[in-house]
Design an enzyme around this catalytic site. Structure first.
Site, short mmCIF file in Angstrom:
data_model
loop_
_atom_site.label_atom_id
_atom_site.label_comp_id
_atom_site.label_asym_id
_atom_site.label_seq_id
_atom_site.Cartn_x
_atom_site.Cartn_y
_atom_site.Cartn_z
N SER A 20 0.88 -1.06 0.02
CA SER A 20 0.20 0.06 -0.04
C SER A 20 0.90 1.25 -0.08
CB SER A 20 -0.88 0.08 1.04
OG SER A 20 -0.07 -0.11 2.56
N LEU B 22 4.37 3.82 -1.10
CA LEU B 22 4.82 4.57 -2.45
C LEU B 22 5.50 3.66 -3.45
CD1 LEU B 22 5.73 6.97 -4.17
CD2 LEU B 22 7.72 6.97 -2.51
N VAL B 23 6.11 2.55 -3.34
CA VAL B 23 6.70 1.74 -4.36
C VAL B 23 5.68 0.77 -4.61
CG1 VAL B 23 8.65 0.29 -4.77
CG2 VAL B 23 8.93 2.29 -3.26
N TYR C 284 17.94 3.08 11.07
CA TYR C 284 17.32 2.62 9.77
C TYR C 284 18.69 1.86 8.88
CZ TYR C 284 15.31 3.25 4.93
OH TYR C 284 14.64 3.13 3.59
N PRO D 131 17.63 1.65 -4.18
CA PRO D 131 17.23 2.76 -4.79
C PRO D 131 17.43 3.90 -4.28
CG PRO D 131 15.11 1.25 -3.83
CD PRO D 131 16.48 0.87 -3.22
N ASN E 107 16.50 8.08 -3.64
CA ASN E 107 15.24 8.87 -3.11
C ASN E 107 14.04 8.68 -4.34
OD1 ASN E 107 16.33 10.72 -0.97
ND2 ASN E 107 17.88 10.93 -2.70
N VAL E 108 13.10 8.01 -3.69
CA VAL E 108 11.75 7.83 -4.42
C VAL E 108 10.72 8.86 -4.22
CG1 VAL E 108 10.21 5.80 -5.25
CG2 VAL E 108 12.35 5.27 -4.11
N HIS F 96 9.48 12.37 3.17
CA HIS F 96 10.67 12.68 2.66
C HIS F 96 10.88 13.95 1.88
CE1 HIS F 96 11.19 8.15 2.59
NE2 HIS F 96 12.39 8.42 2.84
N ARG G 33 20.86 15.14 -4.52
CA ARG G 33 20.19 14.07 -4.40
C ARG G 33 20.13 13.39 -5.90
NH1 ARG G 33 22.08 14.36 0.07
NH2 ARG G 33 21.01 14.62 2.07
P1 NDP Z 1 5.95 3.79 2.38
O1 NDP Z 1 6.11 4.44 3.82
O2 NDP Z 1 5.27 4.23 1.53
O3 NDP Z 1 5.20 2.26 2.82
C1 NDP Z 1 5.59 1.37 3.69
C2 NDP Z 1 4.88 0.25 3.52
O4 NDP Z 1 5.09 -0.65 4.51
C3 NDP Z 1 3.27 0.32 3.68
O5 NDP Z 1 2.69 -0.69 2.71
C4 NDP Z 1 2.99 -0.20 5.04
O6 NDP Z 1 1.70 -0.80 5.26
C5 NDP Z 1 3.98 -1.24 5.11
N1 NDP Z 1 4.44 -1.66 6.59
C6 NDP Z 1 4.86 -0.81 7.42
N2 NDP Z 1 5.09 -1.40 8.75
C7 NDP Z 1 4.47 -2.68 8.51
C8 NDP Z 1 4.24 -3.67 9.39
N3 NDP Z 1 4.93 -3.75 10.54
N4 NDP Z 1 3.81 -4.76 8.93
C9 NDP Z 1 3.25 -4.62 7.52
N5 NDP Z 1 3.41 -3.82 6.74
C10 NDP Z 1 4.19 -2.82 7.25
O7 NDP Z 1 7.38 3.28 2.07
P2 NDP Z 1 7.83 3.18 0.61
O8 NDP Z 1 7.06 2.78 -0.49
O9 NDP Z 1 8.72 4.49 0.40
O10 NDP Z 1 9.28 2.32 0.82
C11 NDP Z 1 9.17 0.98 0.18
C12 NDP Z 1 10.45 0.34 0.46
O11 NDP Z 1 11.36 0.94 -0.33
C13 NDP Z 1 10.97 0.40 1.99
O12 NDP Z 1 11.70 -0.72 2.11
C14 NDP Z 1 12.03 1.40 2.19
O13 NDP Z 1 12.90 1.51 3.08
C15 NDP Z 1 12.73 1.33 0.69
N6 NDP Z 1 13.17 2.59 -0.01
C16 NDP Z 1 12.38 3.93 0.09
C17 NDP Z 1 12.83 4.98 -0.47
C18 NDP Z 1 12.06 6.31 -0.39
O14 NDP Z 1 12.70 7.37 -1.05
N7 NDP Z 1 10.65 6.04 -0.15
C19 NDP Z 1 14.21 5.18 -0.73
C20 NDP Z 1 14.99 3.99 -0.81
C21 NDP Z 1 14.50 2.72 -0.40
P3 NDP Z 1 0.59 0.27 5.60
O15 NDP Z 1 0.02 1.00 4.45
O16 NDP Z 1 -0.40 -0.65 6.23
O17 NDP Z 1 0.84 1.28 6.96
#
Ligand code: NDP
Length: 318
Positions: free
Chosen positions: A11, A13-14, A139, A166, A168-169, A182, A212
């Site tokens: 659910s 961003l990615v 982290y 990745p 920054n997304v 972010h 960045r």
């Molecule tokens: P988001 O914060 O947008 O989404 C996080 C997701 O993780 C949500 O679907 C959330 O579910 C789920 N989640 C968090 N905690 C739990 C839990 N305890 N149990 C089950 N699900 C959980 O993250 P992004 O999409 O930005 O990031 C995705 C990945 O990419 C991550 O691993 C992040 O570290 C990595 N990343 C992100 C970057 C960025 O710039 N955004 C850059 C580089 C890497 P719910 O919606 O239900 O809370």
């Protein structure tokens, strides 16, 4: 045999971007069943909930995105939570994947976990070469342990648990919460509020000088799908735009201002932290394997994200 691909963090961003390309842009193959899960369906901090999820779907492949994620200021205040939650989630996913004979797991690291003091550009071999920036050490170490765990699973069991890195997304469905976001969603939200209040000033936290690289979530989603299908190495692979596409936070703020058609002045609050001055990453490994991949032009991707936020800010994470 059909592939059942479980996407944790489906659910976010990615995860939403992967969902968009496989469900609405016809990128799923006929033998692939995609399942997107989130914390409401299963709290992955909880080992039994994780096992129940795997028992329910019996995935053959996992894209593991779920994590506690946040911007600079959220990280600075919460290193312990970032460390513990992410270690628990990652251990639950990898060990349960192993127990359920998952063929491949693709997890997610980040360019912001690399050593603070390093030479540039950074590449995949340098992840563990020194302490991360102190702002997000919790982290960073939790993410670095994912890479260590992948190697240990390979050494003991020969399984392909790998990771991508990745930069920054940003994109639709990002977290626009002003305290946790972010830089891209934070600036979009701040300017949206400033415009609503009729302000003629757009205040950007920090000096605007840090550099960045930014990747559009839909480009990253296509690369994730390619990694799942084609990349069979345990060693991580950086998924980033080219080095020449690195920009300053000032340039980013100017792009966002242009997308909003904001005519006022930009002001930089230098009392706020800047974080690491740069994290320039090399995408040479990706370019060698996938030379023709075309990234969306940054200005276009920013403009699309601003449009998405204007239309969806009532439902967005704020
Ligand atoms: P988001 O914060 O947008 O989404 C996080 C997701 O993780 C949500 O679907 C959330 O579910 C789920 N989640 C968090 N905690 C739990 C839990 N305890 N149990 C089950 N699900 C959980 O993250 P992004 O999409 O930005 O990031 C995705 C990945 O990419 C991550 O691993 C992040 O570290 C990595 N990343 C992100 C970057 C960025 O710039 N955004 C850059 C580089 C890497 P719910 O919606 O239900 O809370």
């Amino acid at each position: 045999m059909a592939k059942v691909i479980l996407v944790t963090g489906g659910s976010g961003l990615v995860g939403s971007a992967i969902r968009t390309i496989v469900e609405t842009q016809n990128e799923a193959l006929p033998d692939e069943k995609w399942i997107f899960t989130n914390s409401k369906e299963a709290d992955l901090n909880d080992v039994q909930a994780t096992r129940d999820l795997f028992e329910k779907y019996k995935p053959t492949h996992v894209i593991h995105l779920a994590a506690m994620v946040g911007g600079l200021f959220h990280n600075m205040d919460n290193n312990l939570d970032f460390l513990r939650k992410n270690i628990h989630i990652n251990d639950n996913i990898l060990e349960t994947s192993f127990q359920y004979n998952v063929k491949k797991v693709v997890s997610c690291l980040s360019t912001c976990i690399f050593p603070d003091k390093t030479s540039y550009p950074i590449n995949e071999t340098m992840i563990h070469n020194g302490p991360p920036h102190p702002s997000n050490f919790g982290y960073s170490y939790a993410k670095r342990l994912l890479d260590i765990a992948n190697k240990a699973y390979y050494q003991k069991h020969g399984v392909i648990f790998t990771s991508v890195v990745p930069c920054n997304v940003f994109g639709p469905h990002d977290n626009f919460d002003l305290k946790n976001a972010h830089v891209v969603p934070a600036l979009i939200h701040r300017l949206h509020i400033a415009l609503d209040n009729g302000a003629d000033k757009f205040v950007v936290l920090g000096s605007g000088k840090p550099l960045r690289q930014f990747i559009y979530s839909l480009d990253l989603a296509r690369l994730f799908v390619w990694v799942l299908r084609n990349y069979d190495d345990v060693e991580p692979i950086i998924l980033s735009v080219d080095e020449k596409d690195e920009i300053t936070i000032r340039q980013l703020a100017e792009m966002i201002a242009k997308s909003f058609n904001f005519q006022g002045i930009l002001e930089f609050d230098t009392s706020a932290a800047d974080g690491q001055i740069k994290k320039t990453a090399s995408n040479d490994k990706l370019r060698k394997l996938l030379p023709n991949f075309k990234f969306t032009h940054l200005e276009t991707a920013i403009a699309d994200t601003v449009e998405w936020f204007k239309k969806n800010n009532k439902q967005a994470r704020l």
